[in-house]
Design a protein around this motif. Structure first.
Motif, short mmCIF file in Angstrom:
data_model
loop_
_atom_site.label_atom_id
_atom_site.label_comp_id
_atom_site.label_asym_id
_atom_site.label_seq_id
_atom_site.Cartn_x
_atom_site.Cartn_y
_atom_site.Cartn_z
N VAL A 73 0.85 -1.19 0.00
CA VAL A 73 0.00 0.00 0.00
C VAL A 73 0.89 1.25 0.00
O VAL A 73 1.78 1.38 0.85
CB VAL A 73 -0.93 0.01 1.23
CG1 VAL A 73 -1.77 1.29 1.28
CG2 VAL A 73 -1.85 -1.21 1.21
N ALA A 74 0.68 2.13 -0.95
CA ALA A 74 1.51 3.34 -1.06
C ALA A 74 1.48 4.15 0.23
O ALA A 74 0.44 4.26 0.89
CB ALA A 74 1.01 4.20 -2.23
N ASN A 75 2.64 4.68 0.59
CA ASN A 75 2.82 5.54 1.77
C ASN A 75 2.62 4.80 3.09
O ASN A 75 2.49 5.43 4.13
CB ASN A 75 1.87 6.76 1.73
CG ASN A 75 1.96 7.49 0.41
OD1 ASN A 75 3.05 7.65 -0.15
ND2 ASN A 75 0.82 7.94 -0.10
N LEU A 76 2.60 3.46 3.02
CA LEU A 76 2.49 2.65 4.24
C LEU A 76 3.73 1.78 4.38
O LEU A 76 4.09 1.06 3.44
CB LEU A 76 1.23 1.77 4.20
CG LEU A 76 1.05 0.82 5.40
CD1 LEU A 76 0.83 1.60 6.70
CD2 LEU A 76 -0.11 -0.14 5.16
N TYR A 77 4.34 1.85 5.55
CA TYR A 77 5.57 1.11 5.83
C TYR A 77 5.35 0.18 7.02
O TYR A 77 4.48 0.41 7.86
CB TYR A 77 6.72 2.07 6.18
CG TYR A 77 7.04 3.08 5.11
CD1 TYR A 77 8.19 2.97 4.33
CD2 TYR A 77 6.20 4.17 4.86
CE1 TYR A 77 8.50 3.89 3.34
CE2 TYR A 77 6.49 5.11 3.88
CZ TYR A 77 7.63 4.95 3.13
OH TYR A 77 7.92 5.87 2.15
N ALA A 78 6.14 -0.88 7.08
CA ALA A 78 6.15 -1.77 8.25
C ALA A 78 7.59 -2.10 8.58
O ALA A 78 8.39 -2.43 7.68
CB ALA A 78 5.35 -3.04 7.97
N ILE A 79 7.96 -2.00 9.85
CA ILE A 79 9.34 -2.28 10.27
C ILE A 79 9.32 -3.06 11.59
O ILE A 79 8.34 -3.07 12.32
CB ILE A 79 10.16 -0.97 10.44
CG1 ILE A 79 9.43 0.02 11.35
CG2 ILE A 79 10.45 -0.34 9.09
CD1 ILE A 79 10.22 1.31 11.63
N GLY A 80 10.45 -3.70 11.87
CA GLY A 80 10.56 -4.50 13.09
C GLY A 80 9.81 -5.81 12.96
O GLY A 80 9.66 -6.36 11.86
N GLU A 81 9.31 -6.32 14.07
CA GLU A 81 8.68 -7.65 14.09
C GLU A 81 7.37 -7.69 13.30
O GLU A 81 6.92 -8.76 12.90
CB GLU A 81 8.43 -8.07 15.54
CG GLU A 81 8.14 -9.54 15.73
CD GLU A 81 8.06 -9.96 17.19
OE1 GLU A 81 7.63 -11.10 17.44
OE2 GLU A 81 8.42 -9.15 18.08
N THR A 82 6.78 -6.53 13.05
CA THR A 82 5.55 -6.46 12.26
C THR A 82 5.79 -6.85 10.80
O THR A 82 4.88 -7.32 10.12
CB THR A 82 4.98 -5.02 12.31
OG1 THR A 82 4.82 -4.64 13.68
CG2 THR A 82 3.65 -4.91 11.60
N ALA A 83 7.01 -6.68 10.34
CA ALA A 83 7.34 -6.86 8.92
C ALA A 83 7.98 -8.22 8.65
O ALA A 83 8.48 -8.88 9.55
CB ALA A 83 8.29 -5.75 8.47
#
Length: 526
Positions: free
Chosen positions: A359-369
């Motif tokens: 999804v544009a402009n949506l990021y995920a980092i850490g354990e979520t990703a």
């Protein structure tokens, strides 16, 4: 409505790293369910894996990671992250993180070794590395004028243009519940980042804090992101077994420094399961303990480091020593009763190496990703490293991104709901979910167990959806809704994998296939 340059959901190491990297030039909202330091990052004991001395190499760290990942790591992603480890550690040292010193070592810091590692490469702050790192970063975050901290707030759902008739607009922000007032706020942002951690609370026994309810994974999935490798839930082999203790992790480093796993009669069992014995990776060690407990009908096994000098134990493991002592266990003289517990979510929202989702402009980092670093089993102490490196990489991507076009967004509509008449239903459903996930989707799985879990998840979802439509949202309802979505992703992913690999062990498919293929679930409804 409030508008920010960047909205970050989650205040663990990944979220705080990103916030600090952006705050000089961007207006940040940092949303956290409890207080700033209440995430899983501060619970990390062991440390951060990085190649820091001349006897080690990136190639060897990559090799160890790939071996632990059981053929499912993305080698390019692995190398990208491990190549940037030293730079990330140096940044933490500059910020003042008090890593344990060692004047005799070329780096000036003590490095320990953990299961699956071929070298001593774990930089740490005694046995409370996460707490030391989080405390250092939290002080910087709290003092920064460009970071607006929203404590006691929980993300409800992402706002995506596709659902508002603007399919090219991507993510526009999130609806967030202020737990103190009970009001839902509309937080808009040019860039939204999910850094909410994992989903350990989907299981009855876990080393995770109560906040680990899969919120970011579930929100991203509902917004249209793909999800990868959710069947790979890491069970930490050694969680303290005690009736009066919340799940307390006994660090991997205890085994790295000579701790031995034993049966009640004092005999070792790990050499019979793996040639690396106590230094085998976590999946092998957890299954070995599970096997021995079931074989002999045991409540726990024992981790014994009492053969080491008492001063050595107190120096290297002061927090573990103190906590056990409070419970009547002197680890300088007695073994520690331990059991496996759900520890880490290796899968998550599929991202690139800057944290970008579908999804544009949506990021995920850490354990979520899910970047591809952990594969079918995470190597010890690579998790804090990934959070650091991807937090920094996502910041660079956001700073270099093109301007975002803003569109009108409706406020949250609570005009047609009422207060819940029986909140006890939520508590009962939460307990039921965690128990059947532990029984049916744990360390060892079967097709029949997965079918039973899927059936119960469907029943729970129908009840929760009715609650969600008709009653005012609460923290417990939001978390339960997210846990059910996350449990569904875990079960569906496990049903698709017709082999045993890494953390996923099936009695119906005990062999490992010749080709390792990730499990990727397409966006919900597609």
């Amino acid at each position: 409505m409030q508008h920010y340059d960047v909205l970050i959901l989650g205040s663990g190491l990944a979220g705080m790293t990103l916030a600090l990297q952006l705050a000089e030039t961007r207006k940040i909202a940092l949303v956290t369910k409890r207080t700033l330091t209440d995430g899983a990052s501060q619970w990390a004991q062991g440390g951060i894996a990085a190649v820091l001395d001349q006897t080690d190499s990136i190639d060897e760290h990559v090799r160890d990671t790939l071996i632990a990942g059981a053929g499912l790591c993305d080698e390019a992603a692995t190398r990208f992250i491990l190549d940037r480890a030293r730079e990330a550690i140096e940044w933490l040292i500059e910020l003042g993180v008090p890593f344990t010193p060692d004047a005799a070592h070329e780096t000036g810091f003590h490095l320990t070794r953990e299961g699956g590692h071929s070298h001593r490469r774990i930089i740490h702050a005694a046995d409370a590395t996460g707490a030391a790192v989080v405390a250092t970063l939290a002080a910087k975050v709290a003092a920064h004028p460009n970071i607006h901290l929203l404590e006691e707030h929980i993300g409800l759902d992402l706002i995506v243009g596709k659902k508002l008739g603007h399919p090219d607009s991507g993510c526009l922000g999130a609806y967030v519940l202020d737990k103190r007032s009970g009001q839902v706020q509309t937080l808009l942002a040019d860039h939204t980042v999910l850094a909410t951690g994992g989903a350990g609370k989907v299981y009855l026994y876990t080393t995770n804090p109560d906040t680990a309810t899969g919120d970011g994974i579930a929100m991203g999935w509902r917004a249209g992101c793909r999800v990868a490798n959710m069947e790979f839930i890491q069970f930490h082999p050694t969680c303290l077994y005690h009736p009066h203790a919340m799940s307390f992790l006994i660090s991997e480093a205890v085994r790295g420094e000579g701790g031995l796993l034993k049966l009640p009669d004092g005999s070792r069992f790990m050499p019979a399961h793996d040639e690396r014995a106590e230094l085998a990776p976590r999946d092998i060690t957890a299954r070995a303990i599970d096997f021995e407990m079931k074989k002999y009908g045991l409540d726990c096994v024992y981790l014994d480091i009492s053969h080491q000098p008492a001063e050595f134990i107190r120096e290297h493991f002061p927090n573990i020593h103190q906590r056990c002592l409070e419970l009547g266990i002197d680890i300088t003289r007695q073994p520690i009763p331990v059991v496996p517990a759900a520890h880490y979510t290796c899968g998550g929202l599929l991202t690139d190496l800057a944290g970008r989702t579908d999804v544009a402009n949506l990021y995920a980092i850490g354990e979520t990703a899910c970047t591809g670093l952990h594969g079918a089993n995470r190597l010890a102490s690579n998790s804090l490293l990934e959070a650091l490196v991807l937090g920094r990489a996502a910041a660079q991507a956001i700073l270099s991104a093109a301007p975002v076009q803003r569109i009108p967004v409706p406020a949250w509509d609570a005009s047609r709901v009422s207060d819940a008449d029986e909140e006890v239903v939520i508590a009962h459903n939460w307990d039921e979910l965690r128990r059947f996930m532990w029984d049916y989707v744990g360390i060892v799985r079967t097709d029949k167990r997965l079918e039973r879990a899927a059936h119960r998840i469907a029943l729970l979802r129908s009840e929760i959806d009715e609650f969600y439509r008709n009653f005012r949202v609460s923290n417990d309802l939001i978390e339960l809704r997210n846990l059910v979505d996350t449990a569904d992703l875990i079960v569906r992913s496990a049903q698709l994998r017709h082999e045993s690999r890494g953390l996923h062990f099936s009695r119906d498919y005990p062999a490992t296939l010749g080709t390792a293929v990730p499990t990727i679930l397409a966006a919900r409804g597609e």
